[in-house]
Design an enzyme around this catalytic site. Structure first.
Site, mmCIF file in Angstrom:
data_model
loop_
_atom_site.group_PDB
_atom_site.id
_atom_site.type_symbol
_atom_site.label_atom_id
_atom_site.label_comp_id
_atom_site.label_asym_id
_atom_site.label_seq_id
_atom_site.Cartn_x
_atom_site.Cartn_y
_atom_site.Cartn_z
ATOM 1 N N ASN A 10 0.880 -1.163 0.000
ATOM 2 C CA ASN A 10 0.000 0.000 0.000
ATOM 3 C C ASN A 10 0.923 1.220 0.000
ATOM 4 O O ASN A 10 1.471 1.594 1.036
ATOM 5 C CB ASN A 10 -0.887 -0.050 1.254
ATOM 6 C CG ASN A 10 -1.840 1.117 1.343
ATOM 7 O OD1 ASN A 10 -1.826 2.023 0.502
ATOM 8 N ND2 ASN A 10 -2.665 1.109 2.374
ATOM 9 N N LYS A 17 3.342 0.680 3.051
ATOM 10 C CA LYS A 17 2.961 -0.338 4.036
ATOM 11 C C LYS A 17 3.039 -1.692 3.344
ATOM 12 O O LYS A 17 2.709 -1.793 2.153
ATOM 13 C CB LYS A 17 1.531 -0.099 4.528
ATOM 14 C CG LYS A 17 1.404 1.152 5.367
ATOM 15 C CD LYS A 17 -0.003 1.275 5.911
ATOM 16 C CE LYS A 17 -0.167 2.599 6.622
ATOM 17 N NZ LYS A 17 -1.536 3.077 6.670
ATOM 18 N N ARG A 94 -2.788 -2.033 -3.238
ATOM 19 C CA ARG A 94 -3.964 -1.200 -3.007
ATOM 20 C C ARG A 94 -3.851 0.011 -3.937
ATOM 21 O O ARG A 94 -2.877 0.765 -3.879
ATOM 22 C CB ARG A 94 -4.005 -0.736 -1.564
ATOM 23 C CG ARG A 94 -5.235 0.070 -1.281
ATOM 24 C CD ARG A 94 -5.346 0.367 0.175
ATOM 25 N NE ARG A 94 -6.536 1.159 0.404
ATOM 26 C CZ ARG A 94 -6.849 1.662 1.577
ATOM 27 N NH1 ARG A 94 -6.076 1.453 2.613
ATOM 28 N NH2 ARG A 94 -7.947 2.375 1.713
ATOM 29 N N HIS A 182 -12.759 3.398 0.119
ATOM 30 C CA HIS A 182 -12.739 2.407 1.216
ATOM 31 C C HIS A 182 -13.423 1.102 0.804
ATOM 32 O O HIS A 182 -13.884 0.332 1.649
ATOM 33 C CB HIS A 182 -13.440 2.946 2.492
ATOM 34 C CG HIS A 182 -12.679 4.027 3.184
ATOM 35 N ND1 HIS A 182 -13.289 5.160 3.694
ATOM 36 C CD2 HIS A 182 -11.366 4.163 3.453
ATOM 37 C CE1 HIS A 182 -12.383 5.937 4.245
ATOM 38 N NE2 HIS A 182 -11.203 5.367 4.112
ATOM 39 N N LEU A 210 -14.744 4.302 10.155
ATOM 40 C CA LEU A 210 -14.321 5.562 10.780
ATOM 41 C C LEU A 210 -12.877 5.413 11.253
ATOM 42 O O LEU A 210 -12.598 4.729 12.239
ATOM 43 C CB LEU A 210 -15.246 5.899 11.963
ATOM 44 C CG LEU A 210 -16.760 5.892 11.665
ATOM 45 C CD1 LEU A 210 -17.556 6.176 12.941
ATOM 46 C CD2 LEU A 210 -17.113 6.900 10.576
ATOM 47 N N ARG A 242 -9.367 16.002 7.115
ATOM 48 C CA ARG A 242 -10.140 16.427 5.936
ATOM 49 C C ARG A 242 -11.505 16.959 6.355
ATOM 50 O O ARG A 242 -12.091 16.465 7.310
ATOM 51 C CB ARG A 242 -10.340 15.235 4.984
ATOM 52 C CG ARG A 242 -9.111 14.877 4.200
ATOM 53 C CD ARG A 242 -9.307 13.588 3.408
ATOM 54 N NE ARG A 242 -8.562 12.494 3.976
ATOM 55 C CZ ARG A 242 -8.706 11.210 3.652
ATOM 56 N NH1 ARG A 242 -9.598 10.866 2.755
ATOM 57 N NH2 ARG A 242 -7.980 10.284 4.227
ATOM 58 N N GLY A 329 -10.199 2.387 12.903
ATOM 59 C CA GLY A 329 -9.637 2.816 14.188
ATOM 60 C C GLY A 329 -10.642 3.417 15.157
ATOM 61 O O GLY A 329 -10.719 3.004 16.325
ATOM 62 N N GLY A 331 -14.114 3.462 14.715
ATOM 63 C CA GLY A 331 -15.270 2.567 14.812
ATOM 64 C C GLY A 331 -15.013 1.370 15.709
ATOM 65 O O GLY A 331 -15.899 0.907 16.432
ATOM 66 N N ASN A 333 -12.791 1.214 18.210
ATOM 67 C CA ASN A 333 -12.265 1.504 19.548
ATOM 68 C C ASN A 333 -12.973 2.601 20.334
ATOM 69 O O ASN A 333 -12.974 2.566 21.557
ATOM 70 C CB ASN A 333 -10.789 1.921 19.432
ATOM 71 C CG ASN A 333 -9.927 0.799 18.900
ATOM 72 O OD1 ASN A 333 -9.761 -0.212 19.554
ATOM 73 N ND2 ASN A 333 -9.385 0.982 17.697
ATOM 74 N N GLU A 380 -8.091 -4.564 5.155
ATOM 75 C CA GLU A 380 -8.022 -4.343 3.709
ATOM 76 C C GLU A 380 -6.911 -5.183 3.067
ATOM 77 O O GLU A 380 -7.053 -5.664 1.945
ATOM 78 C CB GLU A 380 -7.789 -2.851 3.442
ATOM 79 C CG GLU A 380 -9.034 -2.024 3.752
ATOM 80 C CD GLU A 380 -8.737 -0.662 4.332
ATOM 81 O OE1 GLU A 380 -7.907 -0.576 5.267
ATOM 82 O OE2 GLU A 380 -9.327 0.325 3.874
HETATM 83 P P1 ADP Z 1 -6.246 4.951 8.844
HETATM 84 O O1 ADP Z 1 -7.399 5.614 8.141
HETATM 85 O O2 ADP Z 1 -4.985 5.737 8.805
HETATM 86 O O3 ADP Z 1 -6.097 3.470 8.522
HETATM 87 P P2 ADP Z 1 -7.178 3.962 11.398
HETATM 88 O O4 ADP Z 1 -8.330 3.202 10.871
HETATM 89 O O5 ADP Z 1 -6.034 3.198 11.978
HETATM 90 O O6 ADP Z 1 -6.655 5.031 10.383
HETATM 91 O O7 ADP Z 1 -7.749 4.962 12.545
HETATM 92 C C1 ADP Z 1 -6.886 5.768 13.264
HETATM 93 C C2 ADP Z 1 -7.703 6.629 14.219
HETATM 94 O O8 ADP Z 1 -8.480 5.789 15.077
HETATM 95 C C3 ADP Z 1 -6.855 7.450 15.179
HETATM 96 O O9 ADP Z 1 -6.445 8.657 14.617
HETATM 97 C C4 ADP Z 1 -7.812 7.663 16.324
HETATM 98 O O10 ADP Z 1 -8.598 8.827 16.071
HETATM 99 C C5 ADP Z 1 -8.719 6.471 16.312
HETATM 100 N N1 ADP Z 1 -8.439 5.533 17.423
HETATM 101 C C6 ADP Z 1 -7.572 4.498 17.422
HETATM 102 N N2 ADP Z 1 -7.604 3.882 18.642
HETATM 103 C C7 ADP Z 1 -8.519 4.533 19.400
HETATM 104 C C8 ADP Z 1 -9.035 4.374 20.726
HETATM 105 N N3 ADP Z 1 -8.600 3.402 21.527
HETATM 106 N N4 ADP Z 1 -9.978 5.239 21.149
HETATM 107 C C9 ADP Z 1 -10.432 6.215 20.345
HETATM 108 N N5 ADP Z 1 -9.994 6.408 19.070
HETATM 109 C C10 ADP Z 1 -9.058 5.583 18.605
#
Ligand code: ADP
Length: 398
Positions: A10, A17, A94, A182, A210, A242, A329, A331, A333, A380
């Protein structure tokens, strides 16, 4: 196909990556992953095994890893040791944009390469780096099939009504359309649910991807019906940096009345907007949740508002909703934010069980809720590896 491996790449503007998968029968199992970041500036390579143990963490001076080709050379050197004699049989890439026609993964030949270069104008911030990654991999692994998997492909099933802007038809013909992105993440979630719960997956899903980049997708019968992202990955809900959807009149105003040039508007909308721009603190939800600055709370509040609005819009596009799925990330967490997003969605049968949500369970709606709310990890790279394997097996049969 024992003793064989698939490499997934990627390539971004200053990073590559990578993830290496062992081919085990018909499946691709992750062996290691990592990334080379800071290409040309402050290069750093990190690699981890499947148990997340760090295998390598090295830094270089900028000129020593000056471009994607040099970065891939370093990655390949490391992989040679890590593959332990396994043969890389395909490289899956990707690629952000497949344009109007590339609706499925393809093995890259000269014609496809020319097509991908043509599409650079549709995604100038991403596609050139994806193309550079494929070129570098072709040089590094001559004769190994390079397979391009597109973020747009899953959305090519959209009806014209969802795909078009309200512009004269010649714009549509010129490729000015709502492509959606996505797609590999949505396809992964749709196939995962089809395995876990076929009846649910055959119904109406809204998937909220998200992360740093965020979008939502309406899926019916496993096919994408509509998505919040449009011509570019700038549209839809606010993101880390963004803006998401913005009245196009704002862009005109900034340029015509306030004298901003195109490059400054681009920097604002892609890099200095969203959670980072609104809060003035960070693009990371964790930082904003930890902050007592009122701007952090306002940014999160706006984010939740816009995501909630889009869930309603996509439920309308589907004619109802059977499940809402959170992924990526945020969604996967951000429990409190998930709760806020779902506030007031009771009219769609959506509710959150606080205990389940806090425990980050795979299902966070109350037992027996009319609309199920699920949390699933996306992958992905695994989707790309699977596509590469299937395409390779098909091409070997023919
Ligand atoms: P990318 O779009 O770069 O692949 P990710 O899907 O890894 O990004 O999402 C990264 C984002 O997820 C971080 O910037 C953060 O806002 C959020 N995040 C990750 N872990 C947590 C957590 N434990 N609690 C809240 N938000 C989190």
């Amino acid at each position: 196909m024992n003793g064989e491996a698939i490499l997934v790449l990627n390539a971004g503007s200053s990073s590559i990556k990578f993830e290496l998968f062992d081919v085990v029968g018909d499946a691709a199992e992750t062996r290691l992953d990592g990334q080379m970041e800071g290409i040309g500036a402050a290069p750093r390579l990190i690699a981890r095994d499947a148990q997340r143990k760090v295998l390598a963490d090295r830094r270089w001076a900028g000129p020593d890893v000056a471009d994607h080709a040099a970065a891939l050379g370093v990655i390949m050197g490391g992989l040679e040791r890590a593959t332990e004699g396994r043969r890389i049989i395909a490289v899956g890439h990707r690629v952000v944009h497949g344009g109007p026609d590339l609706a499925a993964p393809v093995i890259v030949d000269h014609a496809v390469m020319a097509r991908l270069r043509d599409l650079q104008s549709l995604a100038p911030l991403h596609q050139p780096h994806n193309v550079a990654g494929i070129e570098a991999a072709m040089r590094s692994l001559p004769g190994v099939p390079q397979i391009a998997c597109f973020d747009t492909a899953f959305h090519r099933s959209h009806a014209w009504e969802a795909d078009t802007f309200a512009l004269p038809p010649e714009f549509y013909a010129r490729g000015i359309r709502r492509y959606g992105f996505h797609g590999l993440s949505y396809e992964y979630i749709a196939t995962l649910l089809a395995r876990e719960e076929p009846a649910l997956a055959a119904g109406r899903l809204v998937v909220a991807h998200l992360g740093n980049g965020s979008s939502l997708c309406a899926i019916r019968g496993g096919r994408s019906i509509d998505s919040t992202m449009g011509f570019t990955a700038l549209d839809g809900v606010p993101m880390g940096t963004r803006s998401g959807q913005i009245d196009p009149g704002v862009v005109l105003h900034l340029m015509m009345a306030e004298g901003m040039d195109a490059a400054s508007v681009q920097t604002l909308l892609y890099g200095n907007a969203g959670l980072k721009g609104m809060s003035g603190i960070s693009q990371d939800v964790r930082d904003l949740e930890a902050s007592d600055d009122p701007r952090a709370a306002l940014a999160l509040s706006h984010f939740a508002w816009r995501v909630r609005r889009e869930i309603g819009a996509l439920a309308a596009a589907l004619g109802g909703i059977d499940a809402l799925v959170f992924t990526a990330g945020i969604g996967e967490n951000a429990r409190a934010l998930r709760g806020r997003i779902c506030e007031g969605l009771g009219f769609l049968g959506i509710a959150i069980d606080p205990a389940r949500n806090t425990a980050n369970e795979p299902e966070i709606s109350p037992p027996g809720a009319p609309t199920r709310v699920l949390v699933r990890a996306t992958d992905e790279e695994a989707m790309i590896a699977r596509h590469a394997l299937v395409l390779l097996q098909c091409s070997r049969k023919t």
